[in-house]
Design a protein around this motif. Structure first.
Motif, mmCIF file in Angstrom:
data_model
loop_
_atom_site.group_PDB
_atom_site.id
_atom_site.type_symbol
_atom_site.label_atom_id
_atom_site.label_comp_id
_atom_site.label_asym_id
_atom_site.label_seq_id
_atom_site.Cartn_x
_atom_site.Cartn_y
_atom_site.Cartn_z
ATOM 1 N N LEU A 41 0.834 -1.187 0.000
ATOM 2 C CA LEU A 41 0.000 0.000 0.000
ATOM 3 C C LEU A 41 0.880 1.252 0.000
ATOM 4 O O LEU A 41 2.098 1.161 0.136
ATOM 5 C CB LEU A 41 -0.921 -0.012 1.217
ATOM 6 C CG LEU A 41 -1.871 -1.213 1.305
ATOM 7 C CD1 LEU A 41 -2.641 -1.183 2.607
ATOM 8 C CD2 LEU A 41 -2.809 -1.259 0.120
ATOM 9 N N GLU A 42 0.264 2.400 -0.096
ATOM 10 C CA GLU A 42 1.007 3.648 -0.257
ATOM 11 C C GLU A 42 2.014 3.915 0.871
ATOM 12 O O GLU A 42 3.163 4.234 0.620
ATOM 13 C CB GLU A 42 0.024 4.812 -0.349
ATOM 14 C CG GLU A 42 0.572 5.989 -1.093
ATOM 15 C CD GLU A 42 -0.520 6.961 -1.434
ATOM 16 O OE1 GLU A 42 -0.482 8.067 -0.878
ATOM 17 O OE2 GLU A 42 -1.393 6.601 -2.236
ATOM 18 N N GLU A 44 2.939 1.718 3.198
ATOM 19 C CA GLU A 44 3.364 0.438 3.754
ATOM 20 C C GLU A 44 4.827 0.160 3.407
ATOM 21 O O GLU A 44 5.306 0.495 2.330
ATOM 22 C CB GLU A 44 2.475 -0.677 3.205
ATOM 23 C CG GLU A 44 2.587 -1.964 3.944
ATOM 24 C CD GLU A 44 1.483 -2.930 3.558
ATOM 25 O OE1 GLU A 44 1.162 -3.789 4.395
ATOM 26 O OE2 GLU A 44 0.948 -2.831 2.440
#
Length: 173
Positions: A41-42, A44
């Motif tokens: 994810l962005e 992560e």
């Protein structure tokens, strides 16, 4: 880590599994970790990565519902998965093969139990989730490290970090 090469190097440096296929092993491992890189994810980031053989508990059942005792084939491209534990308390795992790519994730709070079983040379970790159970296979020293990390993730919902300078394991802060 957010790069597939860094994840692969981390797994090798910390002896957390590797692909045992002699010629194509490193290339396939990079493909597996590349799927994890895409699945992040962005905000992560991967804290810990490893590469081991993977088998679902459902695949190990025969027609009567009993576990089969089938022998694993180690020097093959099938069954090896890249795994990553992230800062958002997710376990990502991925397998690449031509024309098919598998990438899945499990939140730490969905892990129910972790069982470590080792023999002289090989071992496995059985990871229970609310949906399905799965097995991770590799050499005993790697499995012991991975099992301890997975147990901490299941119980405390935290990641353990391996120190590259020694064999000690310390909690991620």
């Amino acid at each position: 880590m957010i790069d597939a090469t860094a994840m692969q190097e981390f797994a090798q440096e910390n002896r957390l599994g590797r692909h045992l296929l002699p010629i194509l092993g490193k290339w396939l491992a990079k493909k597996h970790f590349g799927l994890i890189e895409e699945a992040l994810l962005e905000d992560e980031e991967v804290r810990l990565s490893f590469l081991v053989r993977f088998e679902t508990a459902q695949n190990l059942l025969d027609e009567e519902g009993k576990e089969r005792t089938k022998k694993l084939t180690w020097r093959t491209s099938q069954g090896y998965y890249a795994f990553a534990l992230t800062n958002l308390n997710r376990l990502l795992y991925a397998h690449w093969c031509p024309f098919k790519a598998v990438s899945e994730s499990v939140m730490f709070d969905r892990l129910t139990d972790v069982k470590i079983s080792t023999s002289f040379l090989m071992g496995y970790v059985r990871v229970g989730t609310l949906e399905d159970d799965f097995y991770l296979y590799h050499f005993s020293p790697s499995i012991k490290r991975i099992g301890k990390i997975m147990q901490t993730a299941a119980i405390e919902h935290k990641i353990m970090r391996l120190l590259t300078s020694s064999e000690e394991v310390e909690e991620e802060r």
